[in-house]
Design a protein around this motif. Structure first.
Motif, mmCIF file in Angstrom:
data_model
loop_
_atom_site.group_PDB
_atom_site.id
_atom_site.type_symbol
_atom_site.label_atom_id
_atom_site.label_comp_id
_atom_site.label_asym_id
_atom_site.label_seq_id
_atom_site.Cartn_x
_atom_site.Cartn_y
_atom_site.Cartn_z
ATOM 1 N N ASP B 93 0.827 -1.204 0.000
ATOM 2 C CA ASP B 93 0.000 0.000 0.000
ATOM 3 C C ASP B 93 0.866 1.261 0.000
ATOM 4 O O ASP B 93 1.117 1.842 -1.036
ATOM 5 C CB ASP B 93 -0.983 -0.032 1.180
ATOM 6 N N SER B 94 1.372 1.659 1.128
ATOM 7 C CA SER B 94 2.202 2.850 1.220
ATOM 8 C C SER B 94 3.615 2.380 1.532
ATOM 9 O O SER B 94 3.858 1.759 2.558
ATOM 10 C CB SER B 94 1.650 3.752 2.319
ATOM 11 N N GLY B 95 4.549 2.698 0.641
ATOM 12 C CA GLY B 95 5.830 2.008 0.653
ATOM 13 C C GLY B 95 6.882 2.518 1.612
ATOM 14 O O GLY B 95 6.771 3.590 2.185
ATOM 15 N N VAL B 96 7.925 1.676 1.754
ATOM 16 C CA VAL B 96 9.100 2.029 2.537
ATOM 17 C C VAL B 96 10.259 2.094 1.554
ATOM 18 O O VAL B 96 10.272 1.368 0.557
ATOM 19 C CB VAL B 96 9.362 0.950 3.603
ATOM 20 N N ALA B 97 11.217 2.973 1.809
ATOM 21 C CA ALA B 97 12.390 3.076 0.943
ATOM 22 C C ALA B 97 13.033 1.697 0.791
ATOM 23 O O ALA B 97 13.019 0.902 1.733
ATOM 24 C CB ALA B 97 13.382 4.064 1.534
ATOM 25 N N PRO B 98 13.623 1.397 -0.389
ATOM 26 C CA PRO B 98 14.093 0.044 -0.697
ATOM 27 C C PRO B 98 14.996 -0.569 0.370
ATOM 28 O O PRO B 98 14.901 -1.771 0.639
ATOM 29 C CB PRO B 98 14.860 0.228 -2.009
ATOM 30 N N GLU B 99 15.843 0.243 1.036
ATOM 31 C CA GLU B 99 16.765 -0.388 1.990
ATOM 32 C C GLU B 99 16.058 -0.868 3.249
ATOM 33 O O GLU B 99 16.638 -1.597 4.045
ATOM 34 C CB GLU B 99 17.926 0.557 2.329
ATOM 35 N N GLY B 100 14.783 -0.500 3.424
ATOM 36 C CA GLY B 100 14.069 -0.905 4.634
ATOM 37 C C GLY B 100 13.148 -2.089 4.428
ATOM 38 O O GLY B 100 12.427 -2.476 5.341
ATOM 39 N N ARG B 101 13.125 -2.694 3.244
ATOM 40 C CA ARG B 101 12.212 -3.830 3.006
ATOM 41 C C ARG B 101 12.770 -4.664 1.871
ATOM 42 O O ARG B 101 13.647 -4.217 1.137
ATOM 43 C CB ARG B 101 10.811 -3.332 2.663
ATOM 44 N N SER B 102 12.244 -5.878 1.743
ATOM 45 C CA SER B 102 12.700 -6.648 0.606
ATOM 46 C C SER B 102 11.832 -6.352 -0.607
ATOM 47 O O SER B 102 12.347 -6.104 -1.691
ATOM 48 C CB SER B 102 12.690 -8.145 0.931
ATOM 49 N N VAL B 103 10.523 -6.352 -0.412
ATOM 50 C CA VAL B 103 9.631 -6.209 -1.552
ATOM 51 C C VAL B 103 8.583 -5.160 -1.208
ATOM 52 O O VAL B 103 8.194 -5.008 -0.056
ATOM 53 C CB VAL B 103 8.925 -7.560 -1.833
ATOM 54 N N HIS B 104 8.142 -4.411 -2.232
ATOM 55 C CA HIS B 104 6.986 -3.535 -2.006
ATOM 56 C C HIS B 104 5.847 -3.918 -2.952
ATOM 57 O O HIS B 104 6.057 -4.092 -4.150
ATOM 58 C CB HIS B 104 7.339 -2.073 -2.215
ATOM 59 N N LEU B 105 4.670 -4.063 -2.351
ATOM 60 C CA LEU B 105 3.493 -4.421 -3.139
ATOM 61 C C LEU B 105 2.649 -3.178 -3.366
ATOM 62 O O LEU B 105 2.055 -2.650 -2.421
ATOM 63 C CB LEU B 105 2.679 -5.479 -2.376
ATOM 64 N N ASN B 106 2.605 -2.712 -4.620
ATOM 65 C CA ASN B 106 1.722 -1.599 -4.931
ATOM 66 C C ASN B 106 0.327 -2.138 -5.195
ATOM 67 O O ASN B 106 0.168 -3.150 -5.862
ATOM 68 C CB ASN B 106 2.213 -0.868 -6.182
ATOM 69 N N PRO B 107 -0.674 -1.447 -4.686
ATOM 70 C CA PRO B 107 -2.028 -1.948 -4.934
ATOM 71 C C PRO B 107 -2.323 -1.947 -6.420
ATOM 72 O O PRO B 107 -3.061 -2.778 -6.918
ATOM 73 C CB PRO B 107 -2.924 -0.947 -4.226
ATOM 74 N N SER B 108 -1.738 -1.016 -7.086
ATOM 75 C CA SER B 108 -1.942 -0.912 -8.513
ATOM 76 C C SER B 108 -0.720 -0.167 -8.980
ATOM 77 O O SER B 108 0.113 0.216 -8.171
ATOM 78 C CB SER B 108 -3.221 -0.125 -8.780
ATOM 79 N N SER B 109 -0.612 0.110 -10.254
ATOM 80 C CA SER B 109 0.573 0.866 -10.613
ATOM 81 C C SER B 109 0.232 2.348 -10.501
ATOM 82 O O SER B 109 -0.875 2.765 -10.822
ATOM 83 C CB SER B 109 1.038 0.492 -12.007
ATOM 84 N N ASN B 110 1.186 3.094 -10.065
ATOM 85 C CA ASN B 110 0.925 4.503 -9.827
ATOM 86 C C ASN B 110 0.438 5.245 -11.070
ATOM 87 O O ASN B 110 -0.502 6.028 -10.985
ATOM 88 C CB ASN B 110 2.157 5.165 -9.227
ATOM 89 N N PRO B 111 1.054 5.008 -12.232
ATOM 90 C CA PRO B 111 0.554 5.712 -13.420
ATOM 91 C C PRO B 111 -0.908 5.376 -13.714
ATOM 92 O O PRO B 111 -1.685 6.244 -14.087
ATOM 93 C CB PRO B 111 1.462 5.194 -14.544
#
Ligand SMILES: Nc1ncnc2c1ncn2[C@@H]1O[C@H](COP(=O)(O)OP(=O)(O)OP(=O)(O)O)[C@@H](O)[C@H]1O
Ligand SMILES: Nc1ncnc2c1ncn2[C@@H]1O[C@H](COP(=O)(O)OP(=O)(O)OP(=O)(O)O)[C@@H](O)[C@H]1O
Ligand SMILES: [Mg+2]
Ligand SMILES: [Mg+2]
Lengths: 514, 307, 329, 343
Positions: B93-111
């Motif tokens: 949903d609302s992401g963390v900078a890459p160094e703080g997580r392994s994967v980020h799941l976007n609910p949809s693509s931002n564009p």
């Protein structure tokens, strides 16, 4: 109106007291303030209650008026037992009081201060402001007070406030009127009006309880006396059957020399010179000098501006012009801290607000202005603080359970002793005492006077502000009289008579002097 | 451990969207069998609150943490600590900078979302006109990204004019006041776009109270259960949202597979998400779950009781 | 005497006018009567709460739990509405007032019977009330479509062209004014705050008076709770979060002495309106939202500083000749 | 009435005993008695009870790393609480502390972005804190405004300034060394923040309870007028306390920024009430005049352990706050209830 004159029998009714207190006990944490005392008040008679500071006089007043609840004993009103759960109950039963401390509301108007709690209402049950003002005006006029009932109380001086407190007591239709040191804050003229008032109330058949440390006053207006000592009942009787020294003997348990200490002042060099001191609204054109070993009296009616001037001398307020020389050097004093460093200290008259920090223990109060002396590099040294506090409080014959007791738990007079001790402990060169014996008992008063004489003999210069003529005359080497913010006279030697001082202070026969 | 504990950390408890996501996560758990979901989050939407919660989770030594962050950066040190202690960390949903997580799941693509919200507005404005954006707080990561994406595609919608962006801080009353302010300042306003579930409800209420239904259309991202009334009254013609149940479900699935070790967080990898298919990771180790879904009068009844 | 006593209020009214004039130069529509009525309507909740807070502050207390009380009462009303949508509004209102009063009484009880400082009590109940909302609502929102039309219509219902919400505020202003100036309870609030020690000597039960102040403040918070929830048609844990500070700010801008015993109803209403105008004006005059917080903070400081100047006690003057030179201006 | 009435005397002490000065004892209680009866003792009991309850409630509680992590829940707040305690004892309050954190953090962020190193950042953090404290202090001591009102205003102002600077952006990119303050460990599980907390606890204990300045703080809080008459420079004391509170907010800002590794204007939102809660729970009278630093230290642990313990059980934060609120009222009510019961 409750104070309207109604005729009453000339002979004081003998027999049934209107109000009788029997075996009253009151315990505060650590103190048994009242231990089974007895007190009777008779209609149309003034009963003087005397006792040393802390004897329990104010405590019994508070029990009588529903502010404290007794821990034992009974209150009989016309022979029937009664309790006063709140001040309103006492007022409803016809007991009203002028308390030792002024208990009024700065933010409210004079009229409302007089009538709060029993104000006139309109037919809808809402407060009737107009009626309240009219009634307040009537009461104020009747006691000769020239005060606008519509102004905020905060705008009045202490003496006027006290007159409002008296008016408040009169606004209640009372059978019993209690006056706890009512003249302490009043000056000459008002005191006389108060005496007349007492006579009037007496004539109306009211029972009056009158508490005072001034013996001339007691013998002047009282019919009966009751003596308490250390919370115990000692004696009661008719005033014309005792002498002053009897009374003192009963009160203190020993005879007290009422005479002021005999001393032959040896005046040293000039230590303090004040030249052209002025303030935009409070005082102007103040000039005088003070020598080592001298006691300089400042006389005036209450509100003459003596306190204001003294406070600006120690840097509480800024003067607009003028200079102070200490031992010949010009000094600018901007705060009490600087004054203390220069060796000038001021013992304020308003003990509760300016003098004592009531929640703190005695020893911390005493050492507060002299911490620099008892501490090391800014760190506290408790042992030295206790030593200092013990030395000065014992010299003033303080009565307290321990030096760790909060000052607020002491009686008024004992608080005053702590306050005096506190500034003496700074080892000053000049000490200004503002009404130093206000509200303290005869024994302690003598102790304070002796002590002042001792200090003067040691070379201290003393300024004593007092509104009490005998004290001024008995203690001072020289007297400065102030009126309306100016020095109107400086008298010494043979000129120092009650008549001269009062005349200067009141401005009689010299309207255009300034 | 016999049972895998996955913590679903949300922005704040009590928000309908996240409650729905928790349902989805529970669904994933029962599908997987040996999983326990710990649904938790701070009381208010602050990073500090989330850090306290995450510290407690680290102490419990959970197997995975899936977080919807209140702040992209502030959680990083704490989440790094979690990863050092062997905990799998993903954001959703609302992401963390890459160094703080392994994967980020976007609910949809931002564009897609950026385009969707402006399209929903434009579809009801055949003659073009003024639109305004009512966002959440000035610091909300995803809102800001979507609005940026929206601005990028604005030229595709000629005649549509974005007049301003205001912030309702995700507070009902502030959003309401801001929306009312928009209606006054821009009397010709044709649409309010609120890409936040709090803001869209408040804006719809403000439009209804101002008697401007039919004149001003409220659209953006909202929950069917909260927006049902606005759609019925006509204050909102349509709005979009992805399905939060699916989102919670997918987050739990991804966390499970990563923690189990049967999927790896590398660029281009595909992580299985049960019934939702698989998540394809890009170079930032991010992936999009699905397209946003549009709700209007035709389908709102069906969904309003679901989430 | 009358003009003298009104200085503070006049000054504040003047500041309000200046503020409105400033806004009008940027956005003339703001001062249209219809919009001013809308601003008043929007400030109604603040006025109602501020008057309750005023009474509490008068007695030398403070009630930090008003916003939480509002939220809890609002939530209970909303939940009640979901189970009994057809409940007459009078009943809902009565319940809101009663619940608000009860919560206020809880605060008052601790202050009266256990003598715990009010700021401590209400700091505690503030979070406790919010927690209770979470527990009873299970953290869920109550949304517009779950509320009955009757429930949400009340604050919007117009009488003489003015919504009920505004009428409620007007009624509260009138009642509080009457109580504070013309009843002995009202006067005892001043007495208790002005000098609690002396109040005892006057036969006023200080604790009981403070208790009643909290009950009144709670009652008004309860009223505002229902109105708020019905107006914004949503209830959740955090509604009106942090609003207690706005309420206190309105009071102090309006001239209530935080040390008790002083202030006026007119001042408080002006103080609340001052904040209300700032809040409503900033969005429309197109000031960057990032500047809003700093501007309202500065406004509070400036208002309070001005207030303190005009309210500075006039001292006694001893010197005769100085007496006239120092007449207050 | 007759003369015989006069003879009704009782309880009079012999005349001779009265003249000698009475010996007044220093104290009636021993140090031990005072400590046992103190607020701190009661609070310590509560703390121990919570600790024991935690041990039973969660198997994860009694691990060194858990306990170490738990300290972060209170160290920064406690640092501010120490200074705030002094300020409240002196009769003032500062509600802008959390906003000072935001502003100080923003200033440090701007400096970090401009490429300054850790020492400069620390200086800027502390300097901003001092400046904010000075601003509050001037408004209160020079203009004579009530501090609760002033700081409600500056609370919006300071945070508002951060919003003006940062808007919806954030500062990241703090130098590597800067992370030590909030994330570094001095020794095994003992974090830098915890060490700082302990050192400050000692410093503030000495300052308040062992120095003239501390005594001045107590006397100002009890009766500022009498303190002034006694030669205490009251405005100066208050000014120093506002500066100190600003400074400690600056210290907390350094720790918190370092711990988060980034700055947004919402940093530390709502922390002022938690700090005040800690101070009050620590036994400081909110009306001024009394309180102690050891009390604050215990209160910090009590609150930290409570929130962490309940957090381990995954109790929602808002429910934890019910416990905090109840603890605050309950612990303060308890001694009064006991006193009432005795009577
Ligand atoms: N509120 C209180 N708490 C504790 N002790 C008190 C309190 N009020 C009075 N006392 C104590 O009770 C005793 C009687 O005090 P009280 O004020 O009645 O004396 P008093 O006779 O009026 O003296 P003074 O002439 O100095 O006014 C004193 O020992 C005093 O310390
Ligand atoms: N209206 C007032 N506002 C503020 N302080 C006052 C007021 N009236 C009196 N005071 C203070 O109360 C104290 C006693 O006042 P008082 O009426 O005795 O006058 P004073 O200036 O002290 O005159 P003196 O000492 O010559 O009697 C003084 O310290 C004075 O400053
Ligand atoms: Mg007395
Ligand atoms: Mg005087």
């Amino acid at each position: 109106m409750p104070y309207d004159t109604t005729s009453a029998g000339d002979t004081p009714p003998v027999g049934q007291p209107i109000l009788a207190l029997n075996g009253i006990e009151k315990v505060f944490p650590g103190v048994k303030a009242l231990d089974g005392v007895h007190l009777s008040l008779y209609p149309g008679q003034v009963t003087a209650l005397v006792g040393e500071n802390g004897a329990g006089k104010s405590t019994i007043v508070k029990i009588l008026t529903g502010i404290y609840q007794p821990d034992g004993g009974e209150i009989l009103l016309n022979g029937t037992a009664i309790t006063f759960p709140t001040a309103q109950h006492a007022a409803a039963a016809g007991v009203t009081a002028i308390h030792q401390e002024t208990v009024l509301f700065d933010e409210l108007t004079v009229a409302e201060n007089i009538f709060l709690g029993h104000a006139p209402r309109t037919r809808l049950g809402l407060l009737d402001w107009r009626a309240m003002r009219r009634a307040a005006q009537a009461i104020l006029t009747s006691i000769g007070a020239d005060i606008d009932p519509g102004v905020k109380l905060a705008e009045l001086g202490i003496a006027s406030k006290h007159l409002v407190a008296i008016s408040r007591a009169l606004s209640i239709d009372a059978r019993v009127v209690v006056m706890d040191e009512p003249t302490a804050a009043l000056s000459h003229k008002e005191i006389h009006e108060l005496y007349e008032l007492v006579e009037k109330l007496k004539a109306q058949g009211k029972a009056i309880l009158f508490i005072s440390h001034k013996f001339d006053e007691i013998f002047r207006i009282a019919d009966r006396y009751t003596v308490f000592r250390d919370g115990q009942f000692v004696a009661e009787g008719r005033i014309d059957e005792v002498s002053e020294s009897d009374l003192v003997q009963m009160m203190v348990g020993r005879s007290v020399d009422q005479v002021f200490p005999q001393r032959t002042p040896t005046l040293g060099e000039e230590i303090l010179t004040v030249a052209g001191y002025a303030h935009p609204t409070e005082f102007e054109d103040i000039n005088f000098t003070l020598r080592r070993g001298e006691i300089l009296g400042f006389y005036g009616l209450v509100g003459a501006g003596r306190s204001e001037f003294m406070q600006s001398l120690i840097g509480i307020t800024r003067p607009s012009k003028g200079a102070v020389k200490i031992e010949g050097h010009v000094r600018i004093i901007r705060s009490p801290a600087e004054a203390i460093r220069e060796g000038i200290v001021y013992v304020p008259e308003d003990r509760g607000k300016q003098g004592a920090i009531t929640a703190l223990p005695i020893f911390q109060n005493v050492t507060l202005p002299s911490l620099a002396q008892t501490s090391r590099n800014g760190f506290l040294q408790l042992a030295e603080e206790f030593d200092l506090a013990r030395e000065y409080t014992q010299r003033l014959d303080l009565r307290a359970a321990s030096l760790d007791t909060p000052v607020g738990a002491l009686s008024g007079g004992n608080q005053q002793k702590v306050v005096i001790a506190k500034w003496l402990a700074t080892k000053p060169r000049v000490i200004i005492l503002d009404e130093p014996t206000k509200g303290i008992d005869i024994g302690s008063k003598a102790a304070v006077h002796d002590f002042m004489a001792e200090l003067a003999a040691e070379g201290l210069a003393i300024i004593m502000v007092s509104s009490e003529l005998p004290e001024i005359l008995g203690m001072s080497d020289r007297v400065i009289v102030m009126r309306e913010g100016r020095i109107v006279a400086e008298v010494s030697g043979d000129e120092m008579t009650p008549q001269t001082l009062v005349r200067h202070a009141a401005g009689i026969g010299q309207e255009d002097a300034a | 451990a016999d049972e895998m504990r996955i913590a679903l950390v949300v922005k704040a408890l009590g928000i309908g969207f996240f409650e729905a996501a928790a349902k989805g996560a529970e669904e994933a758990a029962s599908e997987l069998g040996d999983v326990k979901i710990i649904y938790t989050g701070p009381t208010e939407t602050t990073a500090e609150g989330q850090i306290e919660v995450i510290n407690a989770l680290i102490a419990q030594n959970v197997d995975a943490i899936a977080v919807s962050a209140n702040d992209t950066d502030a959680l990083v040190p704490t989440l790094k600590k979690a990863m050092q202690r062997g905990i799998t960390v993903i954001s959703w949903d609302s992401g963390v900078a890459p160094e703080g997580r392994s994967v980020h799941l976007n609910p949809s693509s931002n564009p897609l979302i950026g385009n969707m919200i402006i399209k929903l507005a434009a579809d009801n404005m055949p003659d073009g006109g003024d639109v305004a954006v009512l966002s959440a707080t000035t610091t909300s990561t995803n809102q800001n990204i979507w609005i940026d994406e929206m601005k990028k595609v604005m030229p595709d919608y000629p005649g549509i004019n974005l007049v301003t962006t205001v912030y309702g801080d995700d507070l009902a009353d502030k959003s309401y006041r801001e929306a009312t302010g928009l209606l006054q300042t821009y009397p010709d306003l044709k649409a309010i776009i609120a890409p936040t579930s709090v803001g869209i409800v408040a804006a719809a209420q403000a439009v209804a109270d101002a008697g401007k239904i039919g004149q001003v259309n409220v659209t953006g991202l909202g929950l069917p259960s909260e927006m049902a009334g606005a759609v019925e009254s006509g204050a909102s013609e349509s709005f979009a949202i992805w399905n939060p149940i699916d989102l919670g479900y997918s987050a739990a699935m991804i966390a499970y597979h990563l923690a189990k070790g049967d999927a790896e967080a590398t660029a281009g990898a595909e992580i299985p998400m049960g019934r939702m298919g698989a998540l394809t990771l890009d170079d930032n180790l991010e992936g999009a779950m699905a397209d946003p879904f549009v709700y209007d009068k035709s389908n709102i009844e069906e969904f309003k009781s679901i989430f | 005497m009358i003009p003298l006593r009104l200085t503070r209020e006049v000054l504040l009214a003047f500041a309000l006018l200046v503020l409105l004039a400033l806004v009008a130069t940027r956005f003339p529509g703001f001062v249209a009567p219809s919009n001013l009525a809308a601003v008043f309507n929007d400030t109604s909740a603040l006025i109602i709460l501020a008057l309750g807070q005023f009474i509490v502050i008068l007695t030398r207390c403070i009630d930090l739990s008003v916003a939480a009380n509002l939220a809890l009462t609002g939530m209970v009303c909303a939940l009640l509405n979901t189970v009994a949508p057809d409940l007459p509004i009078v009943v809902t209102l009565a319940l809101a007032l009663a619940l608000g009063a009860t919560l206020g009484a809880v605060n008052g009880f601790f202050v009266w019977k256990l003598d715990i400082p009010p700021i401590v009590v209400t700091l505690g109940t503030m979070v406790i009330f919010r927690g209770i909302i979470f527990l009873i609502s299970d953290g869920q929102w109550v949304n517009a479509h779950e509320m009955s039309a009757r429930f949400t219509a009340f604050p919007r219902y117009e009488m003489l062209g003015i919504p009920m919400l505004s009428w409620c505020a007007v009624l509260v202003i009138a009642l509080v004014y009457l109580m504070v100036t013309r009843t002995s309870l009202g006067r005892s609030f001043f007495a208790v705050g002005g000098n609690p020690h002396a109040a005892v000597y006057t036969g006023i039960d200080v604790g009981r008076t403070q208790f009643l102040a909290f009950v009144i403040s709670g009652t008004l918070a309860g009223l505002a709770g229902y109105l708020w929830v019905a107006r914004y048609a949503v209830a959740y844990v955090d509604i009106a979060g942090g609003f207690e500070l706005d309420v206190v700010a309105a009071c102090v801008i309006g001239g209530a002495a935080i040390s008790g015993g002083a202030g006026s109803v007119v001042g408080i209403v002006l103080g609340a309106l001052f904040l209300g105008v700032i809040k409503n004006a900033l969005p429309v005059v197109d000031i960057s939202p990032f500047w809003q917080l700093a501007i309202s903070g500065s406004a509070i400081i400036i208002a309070v500083a001005l207030n303190a100047r005009s309210g500075r006690a006039k001292g006694r003057i001893i010197l005769r000749k100085a007496e006239h030179a120092h007449e207050p201006v | 009435m007759s003369l015989s009435d006069t003879a009704r005397t009782q309880g009079a002490t012999p005349a001779t005993q009265r003249r000698d000065p009475r010996q007044i004892p220093d104290r009636l209680t021993t140090r031990g008695q005072r400590v046992l009866k103190s607020w701190e003792a009661l609070l310590l009991l509560v703390g121990i009870a919570i600790f024991v309850a935690n041990c039973f409630a969660s198997p994860y509680f009694l691990s060194p790393w858990s306990l170490s992590d738990a300290t972060f829940n209170f160290t920064e707040k406690a640092m501010i609480a120490f200074a705030m305690a002094l300020l409240i004892i002196s009769g003032e309050i500062d509600l802008s502390v959390a906003a000072i954190i935001a502003l100080a953090s923003t200033a440090m962020g701007a400096a970090a972005t401009a490429g300054f190193g850790t020492p400069v950042l620390v200086g800027i953090g502390l300097g901003t804190g001092l400046l904010c404290g000075a601003f509050n202090g001037v408004l209160v001591t020079r203009l004579g405004l009530p501090s609760i009102v002033v700081t409600i205003g500056t609370m919006s102002l300071f945070r508002g300034l951060s919003y003006i600077v940062l808007g919806d952006g954030a500062y990241r990119g703090y130098p590597d060394g800067f992370a030590f303050f909030g994330q570094g460990y001095v020794f095994w599980v003992v974090s830098f923040e915890f060490v700082l907390f302990a050192v400050l606890a000692v410093i503030f204990t000495v300052l308040l309870h062992k120095t003239n300045f501390g005594r001045a703080v107590f006397s100002v809080g009890n009766n500022a007028t009498a303190a002034l008459f006694s030669g205490i420079r009251v405005p100066r004391v208050k000014m120093i306390l506002f500066l100190l509170t600003g400074l400690m907010s600056g210290v907390a800002a350094i720790c918190l920024t370092s711990r988060l590794g980034s700055t947004r204007p919402s940093i530390g939102l709502g922390m002022e009430l938690e700090v005040v809660t800690m101070v009050v729970l620590g036994g400081v009278s909110i009306l001024g005049g009394s309180g102690s630093i050891p009390g604050i230290v215990i209160a910090a642990f009590v609150l930290g352990l409570l929130t962490f313990g309940l957090g381990l059980l995954n109790v929602p934060g808002i429910v934890i706050s019910i416990f905090t609120g109840a603890l605050l009222i309950g612990v303060i009510a308890l001694p009064r209830l006991i006193a009432k019961g005795r009577r």
